[in-house]
Design a protein around this motif. Structure first.
Motif, short mmCIF file in Angstrom:
data_model
loop_
_atom_site.label_atom_id
_atom_site.label_comp_id
_atom_site.label_asym_id
_atom_site.label_seq_id
_atom_site.Cartn_x
_atom_site.Cartn_y
_atom_site.Cartn_z
N LYS A 60 42.02 39.52 49.04
CA LYS A 60 42.02 39.89 47.62
C LYS A 60 43.23 40.75 47.28
O LYS A 60 43.80 40.63 46.19
CB LYS A 60 40.73 40.64 47.29
N ASN A 64 45.77 39.34 44.46
CA ASN A 64 45.79 40.03 43.17
C ASN A 64 46.87 41.11 43.10
O ASN A 64 46.81 41.99 42.25
CB ASN A 64 44.42 40.68 42.91
N TRP A 65 47.83 41.06 43.99
CA TRP A 65 48.89 42.07 44.04
C TRP A 65 49.56 42.23 42.67
O TRP A 65 49.81 41.23 41.99
CB TRP A 65 49.92 41.64 45.08
N SER A 67 47.39 44.75 42.16
CA SER A 67 46.08 45.37 41.93
C SER A 67 45.20 45.20 43.17
O SER A 67 44.52 44.19 43.32
CB SER A 67 45.40 44.74 40.71
N CYS A 68 45.23 46.15 44.06
CA CYS A 68 44.42 46.10 45.28
C CYS A 68 43.19 46.97 45.07
O CYS A 68 43.19 48.17 45.38
CB CYS A 68 45.22 46.58 46.48
N ARG A 148 47.85 31.62 44.87
CA ARG A 148 48.15 32.80 44.04
C ARG A 148 49.34 33.57 44.59
O ARG A 148 50.18 34.06 43.83
CB ARG A 148 46.91 33.69 43.96
N ASN A 152 52.94 34.47 42.67
CA ASN A 152 52.98 35.88 42.27
C ASN A 152 54.40 36.44 42.36
O ASN A 152 54.93 36.68 43.44
CB ASN A 152 52.04 36.70 43.17
#
Length: 341
Positions: A60, A64-65, A67-68, A148, A152
């Motif tokens: 995750k 979602n890097w 946003s960890c 993702r 990113n």
């Protein structure tokens, strides 16, 4: 019904060459279709088969890097590379790929459809439902993370020399698809399939509504025919399911040579036409291919002459100094007397 659809999409006259239906667990299909969360991810009944929490957190974090949410923010340079290495090491130690050894041939057969994306997507949709639920869930989470990460722009490069997308394919292809023999050619096959999975994972790893409806109708039908009526023979058994029409031996042999081996023929041609690898590496891969798939190789190179044409020998030129020596006859050395002026 289910196998007939898969057979039709693959364009095969029989699945016997690429799939042993005895190894298919119908419970897995039902669970993969119905036991899913709002995101379409499989929910497992046996929680012991879930991914460890620390691996999920790491996946995750990169997906979602920057946003960890599950991990503390990085406090040192290269933190994201350490997290990535942790994920690679975890999936790399698996004893069997996520697509399993049993289903290797069915997934390789899909490679022949990559030029027809819609058919390839449908074939993979159906094939991925055959997987054990824990494998399907891990595949869903892993491929989603890979896609993702590749897109990113905020994530720092995970390698100095390799593009992020290429790195994803190189790092995880083997843990997604490989044969039990683990030959070198598996890497090429897996790379092509994994790249396609990354580009189309949302469609491939979701359950198509039409397929879900057909499965529901089939389940209802089975429930109806199992009702026992008064006076009926209680020992009567249902006839075995017939998946598709039978074909003759000649038709089967033709299909095996033309249909199921088409992806392998395409792979061989890709090796032949690849100008980026050295002659030494190309010869090595061709020899490996010939050993693993002699029939396909023989079709492409029926005689030693056709094989030799791929590597024409360069005419060896004699060194210039030798040519000069041949033009002038050997003359003995004559000692001369020097004169002083």
């Amino acid at each position: 019904m289910y196998f007939c659809r898969l057979q039709k999409v693959l364009g095969l006259d029989s699945l016997d060459e690429v799939l042993d239906t005895k190894l298919v667990n119908s419970k897995h299909i039902v669970q993969n279709v119905y036991n899913v969360n709002k995101q379409g991810i499989v929910t497992l009944e046996d929680k012991s088969k879930e991914l460890p929490h620390w691996i999920l957190s790491a996946m995750k974090c990169l997906a979602n890097w920057p946003s960890c949410s599950d991990l503390k923010q990085p406090t040192y340079s290269g933190f994201e590379r350490d997290v990535f290495k942790t994920i690679v090491d975890y999936f790399g130690q698996m004893k069997e790929p996520l697509l399993t050894f049993h289903f290797f041939d069915i997934f390789v057969s899909v490679l022949g459809l990559l030029q027809k994306p819609s058919k390839a997507v449908e074939a993979l949709q159906i094939s991925c439902l055959l997987l054990p639920p824990e494998n399907r869930k891990r595949l869903q989470l892993l491929v989603r993370m890979m896609a993702r990460i590749s897109l990113n722009q905020d994530l720092p490069p995970l390698s100095e020399s390799v593009r992020t997308r290429t790195l994803m394919v190189q790092a995880f292809s083997r843990c997604i698809l490989c044969s039990k023999d683990e030959i070198d050619l598996d890497e090429l096959l897996a790379a092509k399939l994994v790249s396609f999975l990354m580009d189309n994972y949302q469609e491939i790893l979701s359950v198509p509504s039409a397929l879900k409806s057909s499965i529901e109708d089939h389940v209802v039908h089975l429930q109806r025919v199992q009702i026992k009526y008064a006076g009926a023979d209680s020992d009567a058994t249902l006839p075995p399911p017939s998946f598709c029409h039978q074909i003759s031996t000649d038709e089967f042999e033709y299909q095996r040579a033309a249909g199921s081996q088409e992806p392998l023929a395409a792979l061989l041609e890709e090796i032949v036409m690849n100008k980026e690898i050295s002659v030494k590496d190309k010869k090595k891969k061709l020899k490996q291919f010939q050993k693993s798939y002699p029939e396909v190789y023989r079709v492409r190179f029926p005689t030693p002459e056709t094989e030799a044409m791929l590597f024409p020998e360069k005419a060896k030129q004699k060194p210039p100094i030798l040519m000069w020596a041949l033009k002038k006859p050997f003359q003995p050395f004559h000692r001369t007397r020097s004169f002083r002026m």
